[in-house]
Design a protein around this motif. Sequence first.
Motif, PDB file in Angstrom:
ATOM      1  N   PHE A  36       0.888  -1.331  -0.057  1.00 13.11           N
ATOM      2  CA  PHE A  36       0.105   0.024   0.020  1.00 13.11           C
ATOM      3  C   PHE A  36       0.978   1.330  -0.172  1.00 13.11           C
ATOM      4  O   PHE A  36       0.389   2.395  -0.487  1.00 13.11           O
ATOM      5  N   PHE A  37       2.122   1.175   0.441  1.00 10.54           N
ATOM      6  CA  PHE A  37       2.883   2.434   0.717  1.00 10.54           C
ATOM      7  C   PHE A  37       3.709   2.766  -0.314  1.00 10.54           C
ATOM      8  O   PHE A  37       4.532   2.173  -0.885  1.00 10.54           O
ATOM      9  N   GLY A  38       3.138   4.096  -1.057  1.00  8.05           N
ATOM     10  CA  GLY A  38       3.743   4.447  -2.184  1.00  8.05           C
ATOM     11  C   GLY A  38       3.092   5.884  -2.808  1.00  8.05           C
ATOM     12  O   GLY A  38       2.185   5.996  -2.128  1.00  8.05           O
ATOM     13  N   PRO A  39       3.744   6.301  -3.502  1.00 11.80           N
ATOM     14  CA  PRO A  39       3.002   7.679  -3.958  1.00 11.80           C
ATOM     15  C   PRO A  39       1.577   7.316  -4.733  1.00 11.80           C
ATOM     16  O   PRO A  39       1.121   8.471  -5.107  1.00 11.80           O
ATOM     17  N   SER A  40       1.358   6.279  -5.189  1.00 13.48           N
ATOM     18  CA  SER A  40      -0.087   6.005  -5.578  1.00 13.48           C
ATOM     19  C   SER A  40      -1.257   6.543  -4.495  1.00 13.48           C
ATOM     20  O   SER A  40      -2.408   6.757  -5.017  1.00 13.48           O
ATOM     21  N   ALA A  41      -0.792   6.505  -3.345  1.00 21.55           N
ATOM     22  CA  ALA A  41      -1.705   6.789  -2.328  1.00 21.55           C
ATOM     23  C   ALA A  41      -2.003   8.460  -2.193  1.00 21.55           C
ATOM     24  O   ALA A  41      -2.942   8.629  -1.475  1.00 21.55           O
ATOM     25  N   LEU A  42      -1.133   9.143  -2.897  1.00 19.37           N
ATOM     26  CA  LEU A  42      -1.491  10.489  -3.050  1.00 19.37           C
ATOM     27  C   LEU A  42      -2.431  10.662  -4.233  1.00 19.37           C
ATOM     28  O   LEU A  42      -3.042  12.025  -3.956  1.00 19.37           O
ATOM     29  N   SER A  43      -2.893   9.878  -4.715  1.00 18.26           N
ATOM     30  CA  SER A  43      -3.935  10.137  -5.949  1.00 18.26           C
ATOM     31  C   SER A  43      -5.483   9.980  -5.319  1.00 18.26           C
ATOM     32  O   SER A  43      -5.623   9.054  -4.636  1.00 18.26           O
ATOM     33  N   ASP A  44      -6.244  11.057  -5.735  1.00 18.03           N
ATOM     34  CA  ASP A  44      -7.714  10.724  -5.276  1.00 18.03           C
ATOM     35  C   ASP A  44      -8.460   9.520  -5.977  1.00 18.03           C
ATOM     36  O   ASP A  44      -9.390   9.196  -5.329  1.00 18.03           O
ATOM     37  N   SER A  45      -7.865   8.986  -6.984  1.00 21.21           N
ATOM     38  CA  SER A  45      -8.270   7.849  -7.443  1.00 21.21           C
ATOM     39  C   SER A  45      -7.610   6.594  -6.905  1.00 21.21           C
ATOM     40  O   SER A  45      -8.291   5.351  -7.354  1.00 21.21           O
ATOM     41  N   TRP A  46      -6.930   6.620  -5.880  1.00 24.36           N
ATOM     42  CA  TRP A  46      -6.264   5.519  -5.288  1.00 24.36           C
ATOM     43  C   TRP A  46      -7.350   4.605  -4.502  1.00 24.36           C
ATOM     44  O   TRP A  46      -8.337   5.282  -3.815  1.00 24.36           O
ATOM     45  N   PHE A  47      -7.366   3.204  -4.543  1.00 19.17           N
ATOM     46  CA  PHE A  47      -8.432   2.421  -4.046  1.00 19.17           C
ATOM     47  C   PHE A  47      -8.519   2.506  -2.574  1.00 19.17           C
ATOM     48  O   PHE A  47      -9.331   2.390  -1.962  1.00 19.17           O
ATOM     49  N   GLY A  48      -7.272   2.791  -1.936  1.00 17.34           N
ATOM     50  CA  GLY A  48      -7.177   2.816  -0.531  1.00 17.34           C
ATOM     51  C   GLY A  48      -8.029   4.166   0.198  1.00 17.34           C
ATOM     52  O   GLY A  48      -8.430   4.077   1.362  1.00 17.34           O
ATOM     53  N   CYS A  49      -8.269   5.023  -0.623  1.00 24.16           N
ATOM     54  CA  CYS A  49      -9.343   6.040  -0.247  1.00 24.16           C
ATOM     55  C   CYS A  49     -10.583   5.782   0.176  1.00 24.16           C
ATOM     56  O   CYS A  49     -11.119   6.482   1.181  1.00 24.16           O
ATOM     57  N   ASN A  50     -11.149   4.341  -0.087  1.00 24.89           N
ATOM     58  CA  ASN A  50     -12.560   3.931   0.040  1.00 24.89           C
ATOM     59  C   ASN A  50     -12.342   2.977   1.389  1.00 24.89           C
ATOM     60  O   ASN A  50     -13.372   2.740   1.858  1.00 24.89           O
ATOM     61  N   VAL A  51     -11.236   2.959   1.947  1.00 27.41           N
ATOM     62  CA  VAL A  51     -10.933   1.767   2.657  1.00 27.41           C
ATOM     63  C   VAL A  51     -10.555   2.439   4.138  1.00 27.41           C
ATOM     64  O   VAL A  51     -10.501   1.917   5.374  1.00 27.41           O
ATOM     65  N   MET A  52      -9.846   3.731   4.150  1.00 26.41           N
ATOM     66  CA  MET A  52      -9.091   4.305   5.263  1.00 26.41           C
ATOM     67  C   MET A  52     -10.101   5.461   5.831  1.00 26.41           C
ATOM     68  O   MET A  52     -10.840   6.013   4.897  1.00 26.41           O
ATOM     69  N   ALA A  53     -10.143   5.654   7.006  1.00 24.26           N
ATOM     70  CA  ALA A  53     -10.683   6.569   7.679  1.00 24.26           C
ATOM     71  C   ALA A  53     -10.123   8.074   7.371  1.00 24.26           C
ATOM     72  O   ALA A  53      -8.705   7.972   6.983  1.00 24.26           O
ATOM     73  N   PRO A  54     -10.619   9.130   7.118  1.00 26.28           N
ATOM     74  CA  PRO A  54      -9.991  10.430   6.512  1.00 26.28           C
ATOM     75  C   PRO A  54      -8.822  10.540   7.373  1.00 26.28           C
ATOM     76  O   PRO A  54      -7.558  11.152   6.909  1.00 26.28           O
ATOM     77  N   GLU A  55      -8.980  10.447   8.826  1.00 26.36           N
ATOM     78  CA  GLU A  55      -7.593  11.108   9.457  1.00 26.36           C
ATOM     79  C   GLU A  55      -6.422  10.103   9.052  1.00 26.36           C
ATOM     80  O   GLU A  55      -5.339  10.377   9.246  1.00 26.36           O
ATOM     81  N   GLU A  56      -6.917   8.608   9.128  1.00 28.74           N
ATOM     82  CA  GLU A  56      -5.815   7.528   8.797  1.00 28.74           C
ATOM     83  C   GLU A  56      -5.191   7.841   7.653  1.00 28.74           C
ATOM     84  O   GLU A  56      -3.913   7.931   7.374  1.00 28.74           O
ATOM     85  N   LEU A  57      -6.081   8.305   6.505  1.00 29.80           N
ATOM     86  CA  LEU A  57      -5.394   8.272   5.189  1.00 29.80           C
ATOM     87  C   LEU A  57      -4.854   9.574   5.147  1.00 29.80           C
ATOM     88  O   LEU A  57      -3.577   9.534   4.525  1.00 29.80           O
ATOM     89  N   ALA A  58      -5.056  10.692   5.844  1.00 30.62           N
ATOM     90  CA  ALA A  58      -3.988  11.776   5.796  1.00 30.62           C
ATOM     91  C   ALA A  58      -2.711  11.646   6.468  1.00 30.62           C
ATOM     92  O   ALA A  58      -1.685  11.926   6.054  1.00 30.62           O
ATOM     93  N   GLU A  59      -2.829  10.578   7.492  1.00 31.36           N
ATOM     94  CA  GLU A  59      -1.517  10.435   8.107  1.00 31.36           C
ATOM     95  C   GLU A  59      -0.758   9.378   7.396  1.00 31.36           C
ATOM     96  O   GLU A  59       0.497   9.621   7.206  1.00 31.36           O
ATOM     97  N   PHE A  60      -1.336   8.846   6.697  1.00 32.91           N
ATOM     98  CA  PHE A  60      -0.747   7.731   5.795  1.00 32.91           C
ATOM     99  C   PHE A  60       0.021   8.733   4.532  1.00 32.91           C
ATOM    100  O   PHE A  60       1.055   8.363   4.294  1.00 32.91           O
ATOM    101  N   ARG A  61      -0.717   9.276   3.982  1.00 31.62           N
ATOM    102  CA  ARG A  61      -0.251  10.313   2.870  1.00 31.62           C
ATOM    103  C   ARG A  61       0.840  11.133   3.455  1.00 31.62           C
ATOM    104  O   ARG A  61       1.870  11.357   2.573  1.00 31.62           O
ATOM    105  N   ALA A  62       0.943  11.648   4.574  1.00 34.97           N
ATOM    106  CA  ALA A  62       1.775  12.361   4.989  1.00 34.97           C
ATOM    107  C   ALA A  62       3.108  11.555   5.059  1.00 34.97           C
ATOM    108  O   ALA A  62       4.117  12.134   4.915  1.00 34.97           O
ATOM    109  N   ALA A  63       2.960  10.206   5.628  1.00 33.13           N
ATOM    110  CA  ALA A  63       4.273   9.296   5.626  1.00 33.13           C
ATOM    111  C   ALA A  63       4.759   9.163   4.220  1.00 33.13           C
ATOM    112  O   ALA A  63       6.014   9.299   4.041  1.00 33.13           O
TER     113      ALA A  63
END
Length: 331
Positions: free
Chosen positions: A231-258
């Motif tokens: 899961f960990f990679g720059p694709s997570a920065l895209s709004d079309s990334w599949f992880g956007c639908n499974v992560m809570a907003p706060e968790e997604l923001a923390e993941f993207r910051a990393a």
Amino acid sequence: MRNAIYLILALLILGCEKENGLTSQIELENLYEIKDDPSDPIKHRVYEIYDRYGVPVYFNDTIGKIFVKRDVTGKDVYRYETLDLAWGFTSYNRLTYTYEYMTDPEEQLKALGIIEDYLKLAAKPLWPFNFFVTKSAKTIDTQDQEKIYEKGSYTINYRTVLMTGDWTDSQIITLPETMMKEMVKSKIMNYTDLLAAFNDVSDKVWYGPMWSELDPHWYDYVDGTTWPRYFFGPSALSDSWFGCNVMAPEELAEFRAAVRAAIGQFGFVSGSKFTSVMSPANMEDDLNGYITEILQHSKEEFEQLWGDSPLVMKKYEILCKIITDELGVEL
């Protein structure tokens, strides 16, 4: 003897007149000039745009005819000039364009409204040489492969912006700004000398390897979480990334910051265009990633997202200088 001289002079004069009648008299300077026709609302609106901005708008690829010569029978010979979108800055694409012309006055007025809004919004360096508007368009290459231009789309060519009609109400509102951003992207690639400083920021050996090779601690970022390592990679920065639908907003923001911290240490804001597990393959891919990221965010938003990555901000400032100083675009 005197009669013979007169005869020779007469023949010379006739020959010169005949030669003048066959000589090319091509005049190009007024080819793109738009003439006003107050009796035609469309032509008058086109003229108003041309008069104010100096940018012609065409609804037909035959833009005019050029007087070439008068033949021996006295008939005028013309050459018809057409827009050829296959030309690039240094090459010819060998594409055949076909069009369905836009003839509905209501649609034409919508197009002219979008174009005028674009010209009001964009700085003069972002104005194209001309606009060409059709109802639909397609290209055929030398291998008979067809490409259909969808309705409501546009393409930025060497001198011409090609627009295809049937716009939705939302497109009419958003298209001028979207087109301006894409024009910035196309123009900035021409400033190769000014981009040299950008290209010198990231070490050349950082282009192309897997992220885990560049940073032995790459996957430490996901240790202690329930998410798979891939899961960990720059694709997570895209709004079309599949992880956007499974992560809570706060968790997604923390993941993207990393993710930003991990790739930003190398001065990158994106990964390879082929796979997220690798860094950009070359400087061109790196630049494309930056342009996309810059045009998605305001200056304040960009600094908030990437401000902790010094190499990223150094590249960002270089590009901002080009965009604002050379292209006259405020970010």
